[in-house]
Motif scaffolding. Sequence first.
Motif, PDB file in Angstrom:
ATOM      1  N   ASP A 160      -6.895   1.487  -7.881  1.00  0.00           N
ATOM      2  CA  ASP A 160      -7.600   0.460  -7.112  1.00  0.00           C
ATOM      3  C   ASP A 160      -6.623  -0.365  -6.290  1.00  0.00           C
ATOM      4  OD1 ASP A 160      -9.980  -1.107  -6.411  1.00  0.00           O
ATOM      5  OD2 ASP A 160      -9.009  -2.685  -7.607  1.00  0.00           O
ATOM      6  N   ARG A 161      -5.529  -0.773  -6.899  1.00  0.00           N
ATOM      7  CA  ARG A 161      -4.508  -1.544  -6.181  1.00  0.00           C
ATOM      8  C   ARG A 161      -3.903  -0.710  -5.051  1.00  0.00           C
ATOM      9  NH1 ARG A 161      -0.195  -3.866  -9.845  1.00  0.00           N
ATOM     10  NH2 ARG A 161      -1.961  -5.121 -10.484  1.00  0.00           N
ATOM     11  N   THR A 162      -3.631   0.552  -5.313  1.00  0.00           N
ATOM     12  CA  THR A 162      -3.079   1.444  -4.288  1.00  0.00           C
ATOM     13  C   THR A 162      -4.051   1.608  -3.131  1.00  0.00           C
ATOM     14  OG1 THR A 162      -1.795   2.634  -5.949  1.00  0.00           O
ATOM     15  CG2 THR A 162      -2.181   3.759  -3.865  1.00  0.00           C
ATOM     16  N   SER A 163      -5.321   1.742  -3.448  1.00  0.00           N
ATOM     17  CA  SER A 163      -6.343   1.883  -2.410  1.00  0.00           C
ATOM     18  C   SER A 163      -6.379   0.641  -1.518  1.00  0.00           C
ATOM     19  CB  SER A 163      -7.708   2.118  -3.061  1.00  0.00           C
ATOM     20  OG  SER A 163      -8.709   2.192  -2.082  1.00  0.00           O
ATOM     21  N   ALA A 164      -6.318  -0.530  -2.119  1.00  0.00           N
ATOM     22  CA  ALA A 164      -6.320  -1.777  -1.334  1.00  0.00           C
ATOM     23  C   ALA A 164      -5.084  -1.857  -0.444  1.00  0.00           C
ATOM     24  CB  ALA A 164      -6.392  -2.978  -2.270  1.00  0.00           C
ATOM     25  N   LEU A 165      -3.942  -1.452  -0.971  1.00  0.00           N
ATOM     26  CA  LEU A 165      -2.712  -1.463  -0.174  1.00  0.00           C
ATOM     27  C   LEU A 165      -2.782  -0.461   0.971  1.00  0.00           C
ATOM     28  CD1 LEU A 165      -0.012  -1.853  -2.963  1.00  0.00           C
ATOM     29  CD2 LEU A 165      -0.681  -3.554  -1.249  1.00  0.00           C
ATOM     30  N   GLU A 166      -3.372   0.700   0.708  1.00  0.00           N
ATOM     31  CA  GLU A 166      -3.542   1.703   1.772  1.00  0.00           C
ATOM     32  C   GLU A 166      -4.452   1.178   2.866  1.00  0.00           C
ATOM     33  OE1 GLU A 166      -4.929   5.194  -0.269  1.00  0.00           O
ATOM     34  OE2 GLU A 166      -2.892   5.908  -0.641  1.00  0.00           O
ATOM     35  N   ASP A 167      -5.517   0.469   2.479  1.00  0.00           N
ATOM     36  CA  ASP A 167      -6.417  -0.125   3.477  1.00  0.00           C
ATOM     37  C   ASP A 167      -5.674  -1.131   4.342  1.00  0.00           C
ATOM     38  OD1 ASP A 167      -8.493   1.401   2.481  1.00  0.00           O
ATOM     39  OD2 ASP A 167      -9.413  -0.255   1.346  1.00  0.00           O
ATOM     40  N   ARG A 168      -4.864  -1.967   3.716  1.00  0.00           N
ATOM     41  CA  ARG A 168      -4.088  -2.956   4.473  1.00  0.00           C
ATOM     42  C   ARG A 168      -3.071  -2.277   5.387  1.00  0.00           C
ATOM     43  NH1 ARG A 168      -1.593  -7.164   0.505  1.00  0.00           N
ATOM     44  NH2 ARG A 168      -0.667  -7.857   2.458  1.00  0.00           N
ATOM     45  N   ALA A 169      -2.426  -1.228   4.894  1.00  0.00           N
ATOM     46  CA  ALA A 169      -1.444  -0.507   5.715  1.00  0.00           C
ATOM     47  C   ALA A 169      -2.129   0.159   6.907  1.00  0.00           C
ATOM     48  CB  ALA A 169      -0.705   0.538   4.871  1.00  0.00           C
ATOM     49  N   ASN A 170      -3.291   0.754   6.671  1.00  0.00           N
ATOM     50  CA  ASN A 170      -4.028   1.383   7.777  1.00  0.00           C
ATOM     51  C   ASN A 170      -4.449   0.361   8.814  1.00  0.00           C
ATOM     52  OD1 ASN A 170      -3.814   3.970   6.706  1.00  0.00           O
ATOM     53  ND2 ASN A 170      -5.742   3.824   5.591  1.00  0.00           N
TER      54      ASN A 170
END
Length: 121
Positions: free
Chosen positions: A61-71
């Motif tokens: 979940d944390r990784t997904s949120a970070l990926e969204d922010r990076a995108n």
Amino acid sequence: MAEVDFTIGHKQYTLSCQEGEERLLKRAAGMLDTEAQQILSQAGRMPEPRLLLLAGLMLADRTSALEDRANAAERELARLKSNPQKVEVPAVPQDLADAFAELAARAEALAQKAEDSLISE
């Protein structure tokens, strides 16, 4: 192959890894253990498979949120690169630029006088 010992939750593990990858494995295990410790502090002792599953899901979940922010950041960067706005920032204050222009004009006048006096001689 190198072996790395670490703890996740309440259990010790030993895994083999390629030489030089020990630090990465310890870091990943530390992240998983941090999540597991949070779960244990809230829920108390639980079976190992469930603890690992929940800790893995929290990290995912944390990784997904970070990926969204990076995108989002990459999209904003691409937008800014494709449509740059020209911003002019004066490197020299205007009054100083005016003083330099006046000095340049005086220097040109003096050079002209010197040239004229050489020609008339």
